[in-house]
Write an enzyme that holds these catalytic residues in place. Structure first.
Site, PDB file in Angstrom:
ATOM      1  N   ARG A 208       0.814  -1.223   0.000  1.00  0.00           N
ATOM      2  CA  ARG A 208       0.000   0.000   0.000  1.00  0.00           C
ATOM      3  C   ARG A 208       0.846   1.269   0.000  1.00  0.00           C
ATOM      4  NH1 ARG A 208      -5.734  -0.941   1.772  1.00  0.00           N
ATOM      5  NH2 ARG A 208      -5.739  -3.193   1.699  1.00  0.00           N
ATOM      6  N   HIS A 239      -0.929  -8.751  -8.671  1.00  0.00           N
ATOM      7  CA  HIS A 239      -1.843  -8.838  -7.521  1.00  0.00           C
ATOM      8  C   HIS A 239      -3.209  -8.254  -7.917  1.00  0.00           C
ATOM      9  CE1 HIS A 239      -3.420  -8.149  -3.469  1.00  0.00           C
ATOM     10  NE2 HIS A 239      -2.436  -8.898  -2.998  1.00  0.00           N
TER      11      HIS A 239
HETATM   12  C1  UD1 Z   1      -3.214  -7.791   2.095  1.00  0.00           C
HETATM   13  C2  UD1 Z   1      -2.556  -7.411   3.426  1.00  0.00           C
HETATM   14  C3  UD1 Z   1      -1.052  -7.336   3.269  1.00  0.00           C
HETATM   15  C4  UD1 Z   1      -0.498  -8.594   2.644  1.00  0.00           C
HETATM   16  C5  UD1 Z   1      -1.228  -8.880   1.342  1.00  0.00           C
HETATM   17  C6  UD1 Z   1      -0.778 -10.189   0.762  1.00  0.00           C
HETATM   18  C7  UD1 Z   1      -3.756  -5.913   4.942  1.00  0.00           C
HETATM   19  C8  UD1 Z   1      -4.097  -4.506   5.241  1.00  0.00           C
HETATM   20  N1  UD1 Z   1      -3.031  -6.100   3.841  1.00  0.00           N
HETATM   21  O1  UD1 Z   1      -2.988  -6.719   1.190  1.00  0.00           O
HETATM   22  O2  UD1 Z   1      -0.453  -7.174   4.545  1.00  0.00           O
HETATM   23  O3  UD1 Z   1       0.867  -8.415   2.388  1.00  0.00           O
HETATM   24  O4  UD1 Z   1      -2.638  -8.976   1.604  1.00  0.00           O
HETATM   25  O5  UD1 Z   1      -1.148 -10.302  -0.590  1.00  0.00           O
HETATM   26  O6  UD1 Z   1      -4.119  -6.794   5.656  1.00  0.00           O
HETATM   27  N2  UD1 Z   1      -8.486  -8.666  -4.075  1.00  0.00           N
HETATM   28  C9  UD1 Z   1      -9.207  -9.486  -4.916  1.00  0.00           C
HETATM   29  N3  UD1 Z   1      -9.062 -10.846  -4.764  1.00  0.00           N
HETATM   30  C10 UD1 Z   1      -8.240 -11.412  -3.851  1.00  0.00           C
HETATM   31  C11 UD1 Z   1      -7.494 -10.554  -3.019  1.00  0.00           C
HETATM   32  C12 UD1 Z   1      -7.644  -9.181  -3.133  1.00  0.00           C
HETATM   33  O7  UD1 Z   1      -9.963  -9.033  -5.754  1.00  0.00           O
HETATM   34  O8  UD1 Z   1      -8.154 -12.651  -3.770  1.00  0.00           O
HETATM   35  C13 UD1 Z   1      -8.656  -7.178  -4.206  1.00  0.00           C
HETATM   36  C14 UD1 Z   1     -10.006  -6.695  -3.624  1.00  0.00           C
HETATM   37  O9  UD1 Z   1     -10.456  -5.601  -4.360  1.00  0.00           O
HETATM   38  C15 UD1 Z   1      -9.594  -6.249  -2.209  1.00  0.00           C
HETATM   39  C16 UD1 Z   1      -8.245  -5.625  -2.534  1.00  0.00           C
HETATM   40  O10 UD1 Z   1      -7.643  -6.507  -3.487  1.00  0.00           O
HETATM   41  O11 UD1 Z   1     -10.495  -5.356  -1.621  1.00  0.00           O
HETATM   42  C17 UD1 Z   1      -7.345  -5.410  -1.357  1.00  0.00           C
HETATM   43  O12 UD1 Z   1      -7.232  -6.589  -0.557  1.00  0.00           O
HETATM   44  P1  UD1 Z   1      -6.699  -6.452   0.956  1.00  0.00           P
HETATM   45  O13 UD1 Z   1      -6.649  -7.793   1.571  1.00  0.00           O
HETATM   46  O14 UD1 Z   1      -7.430  -5.383   1.686  1.00  0.00           O
HETATM   47  O15 UD1 Z   1      -5.240  -5.879   0.765  1.00  0.00           O
HETATM   48  P2  UD1 Z   1      -3.990  -6.431  -0.002  1.00  0.00           P
HETATM   49  O16 UD1 Z   1      -3.401  -5.281  -0.744  1.00  0.00           O
HETATM   50  O17 UD1 Z   1      -4.306  -7.668  -0.728  1.00  0.00           O
HETATM   51  N1  UDP Z   2       2.912 -16.072  -4.305  1.00  0.00           N
HETATM   52  C1  UDP Z   2       2.118 -16.956  -5.040  1.00  0.00           C
HETATM   53  N2  UDP Z   2       1.712 -16.592  -6.297  1.00  0.00           N
HETATM   54  C2  UDP Z   2       2.038 -15.400  -6.850  1.00  0.00           C
HETATM   55  C3  UDP Z   2       2.824 -14.489  -6.087  1.00  0.00           C
HETATM   56  C4  UDP Z   2       3.234 -14.845  -4.819  1.00  0.00           C
HETATM   57  O1  UDP Z   2       1.810 -18.059  -4.578  1.00  0.00           O
HETATM   58  O2  UDP Z   2       1.643 -15.138  -8.001  1.00  0.00           O
HETATM   59  C5  UDP Z   2       3.335 -16.463  -2.943  1.00  0.00           C
HETATM   60  C6  UDP Z   2       4.805 -16.291  -2.633  1.00  0.00           C
HETATM   61  O3  UDP Z   2       5.534 -17.471  -2.938  1.00  0.00           O
HETATM   62  C7  UDP Z   2       4.809 -15.995  -1.135  1.00  0.00           C
HETATM   63  C8  UDP Z   2       3.470 -15.321  -0.898  1.00  0.00           C
HETATM   64  O4  UDP Z   2       2.684 -15.577  -2.062  1.00  0.00           O
HETATM   65  O5  UDP Z   2       4.828 -17.190  -0.354  1.00  0.00           O
HETATM   66  C9  UDP Z   2       3.678 -13.854  -0.708  1.00  0.00           C
HETATM   67  O6  UDP Z   2       2.456 -13.208  -0.754  1.00  0.00           O
HETATM   68  P1  UDP Z   2       2.329 -11.650  -0.941  1.00  0.00           P
HETATM   69  O7  UDP Z   2       3.527 -11.138  -1.634  1.00  0.00           O
HETATM   70  O8  UDP Z   2       0.982 -11.411  -1.534  1.00  0.00           O
HETATM   71  O9  UDP Z   2       2.271 -11.127   0.564  1.00  0.00           O
HETATM   72  P2  UDP Z   2       3.390 -10.730   1.638  1.00  0.00           P
HETATM   73  O10 UDP Z   2       4.311 -11.875   1.804  1.00  0.00           O
HETATM   74  O11 UDP Z   2       4.055  -9.485   1.136  1.00  0.00           O
HETATM   75  O12 UDP Z   2       2.581 -10.443   2.854  1.00  0.00           O
END
Ligand code: UD1
Ligand code: UDP
Length: 367
Positions: A208, A239
């Site tokens: 973020r 993502h």
């Molecule tokens: C979240 C976590 C972050 C973590 C990351 C791992 C918080 C605040 N953030 O961030 O610490 O590193 O996950 O990836 O807890 N969305 C989809 N489908 C999904 C997932 C997300 O559409 O399967 C979209 C949705 O619009 C959702 C947005 O992404 O509202 C944000 O998801 P959110 O879990 O709030 O934050 P991340 O940026 O994914």
């Molecule tokens: N990962 C995955 N598919 C992807 C990208 C990442 O399975 O396309 C896995 C990666 O191996 C790691 C985890 O997701 O174990 C990391 O997740 P992310 O970067 O979303 O979150 P963070 O670790 O920063 O919280």
């Protein structure tokens, strides 16, 4: 022997990957009754990951809404968790990491006086704004939980400095290495339509604090690197957060050697890390996995809570300045001795036995 009811919370993809080894180990224990609670803060990413590990949540809060704010997410989580805790009455709750699901669970358990074990506790950058909001989530969670399962000795010191009682801290290694080693052993192929004769640069980004200009800079750097290195293949699993996906699709379209794809299933992503020459990321988990695979990482952030691999030399913080990213990546593409210095293949984050140590600590307490 009385049965101990252990509720394991999973919200997002990394929590699923890092909690899976603990859940699978606990399910083998006769004294433990495991209840898996998916908040489903991530919907698609969570389902994709839990499916791979063969874990079916006992409760699913289905909390994700497109682009929801952090306050809305936290408020909905607290309300739903209240109901679950009243109904399930767990003896102990396990949370993993630093997401909003973790903070809300720790707070709800605190209100219900249910002890919490925090997996991957104690990571700190020391800057409450970085990563945002995870550093705050970690600091507050540490105040609320009972047991702290930390990945390294260095992290144990973080918690001692904050006044956490030593007897409640367990240095276990990071469960991400358990998951990684198990998955590597499966030998899943990458299976993507990319030229295997080219060196592969793997990219992920989702933080973020990088939304807006920093992520624009990252995209600009990737575009420059791809244009200057047509003999190198770039792979960027994007993502689903709209603040990342929408920008990446506009900024990085039309480059023949840069592939944007949907998030990869965990074993396929592991295959991509193994195949990679170099990794550019702002992910926490990838910073831990890549050194174990001997892959150099340039971290697209100003701070990291994972200084161990930086100290060892396999990971370098490069921030989000476009010129710096291009220079650092180009150096590793051009200079094989600089590259070899970073490609060491040593993991400071564990030996793949972290889940066993967490289970042992719980067994010793409850049995
Ligand atoms: C979240 C976590 C972050 C973590 C990351 C791992 C918080 C605040 N953030 O961030 O610490 O590193 O996950 O990836 O807890 N969305 C989809 N489908 C999904 C997932 C997300 O559409 O399967 C979209 C949705 O619009 C959702 C947005 O992404 O509202 C944000 O998801 P959110 O879990 O709030 O934050 P991340 O940026 O994914
Ligand atoms: N990962 C995955 N598919 C992807 C990208 C990442 O399975 O396309 C896995 C990666 O191996 C790691 C985890 O997701 O174990 C990391 O997740 P992310 O970067 O979303 O979150 P963070 O670790 O920063 O919280």
């Amino acid at each position: 022997m009385s049965v101990v009811k252990i509720l394991c919370v999973i919200g997002t993809r990394p929590e699923a990957i890092k909690m899976a080894p603990v859940i699978l180990a606990l399910k083998k224990e006769r004294w433990a009754q495991v209840h898996v609670l998916a908040t489903a803060q991530h919907r698609q990413l969570l389902d994709q990951t839990l499916g791979f590990f063969g874990i079916n949540p006992d409760t699913d809060l289905d909390i994700m809404r497109p682009s929801q704010t952090l306050s809305t997410l936290t408020a909905h989580l607290l309300l739903d968790l209240d109901e679950v805790l009243l109904k399930e009455k767990p003896d102990v709750v396990l949370v993993q990491g630093d997401t909003t699901s973790v903070l809300a669970s720790a707070l709800a358990c605190f209100y219900h006086r249910i002890p919490v074990g925090h997996v991957e506790a104690g990571l700190r950058t020391g800057d409450i704004q970085q990563p945002f909001p995870e550093e705050a989530n970690r600091v507050i969670t540490s105040k609320l939980v009972r047991w702290h399962f930390v990945p390294t000795e260095n992290v144990r010191q973080n918690l001692l400095t904050e006044g956490v009682v030593d007897a409640n801290i367990f240095v276990t290694g990071n469960t991400v290495i358990d998951a990684l080693l198990t998955t590597v052993a499966l030998g899943v192929e990458l299976g993507l339509d990319i030229d295997p004769s080219k060196r592969l640069v793997l990219v992920t980004s989702h933080r973020r604090e990088n939304f807006g200009e920093p992520f624009q800079n990252i995209c600009e750097a990737l575009r420059t690197l791809a244009e200057n290195n047509p003999q190198v293949q770039f792979l960027f699993p994007v993502h689903p957060n709209p603040s990342i996906k929408d920008v990446a699709q506009v900024c990085l379209a039309g480059l023949p050697n840069l592939t944007l794809c949907a998030p990869l299933a965990y074993p396929v992503f592991v295959a991509a890390m193994k195949a990679a020459y170099l990794i550019l990321t702002d992910s926490g988990g990838v910073q831990e996995e890549a050194p174990a695979l001997g892959k150099p990482v340039l971290v697209l952030r100003e701070e990291t809570e994972r200084p161990e691999a930086v100290a060892q030399g396999g990971v370098r913080l490069v921030g989000t300045d476009c010129t710096r990213i291009v220079e650092e990546a180009q150096r590793l593409l051009d200079d094989s001795s600089a590259y070899r210095l970073m490609a060491q293949g040593v993991s400071p984050y564990g030996d793949g036995q972290a889940a066993g140590r967490i289970v042992q600590a719980l067994r010793e307490h409850f049995c």
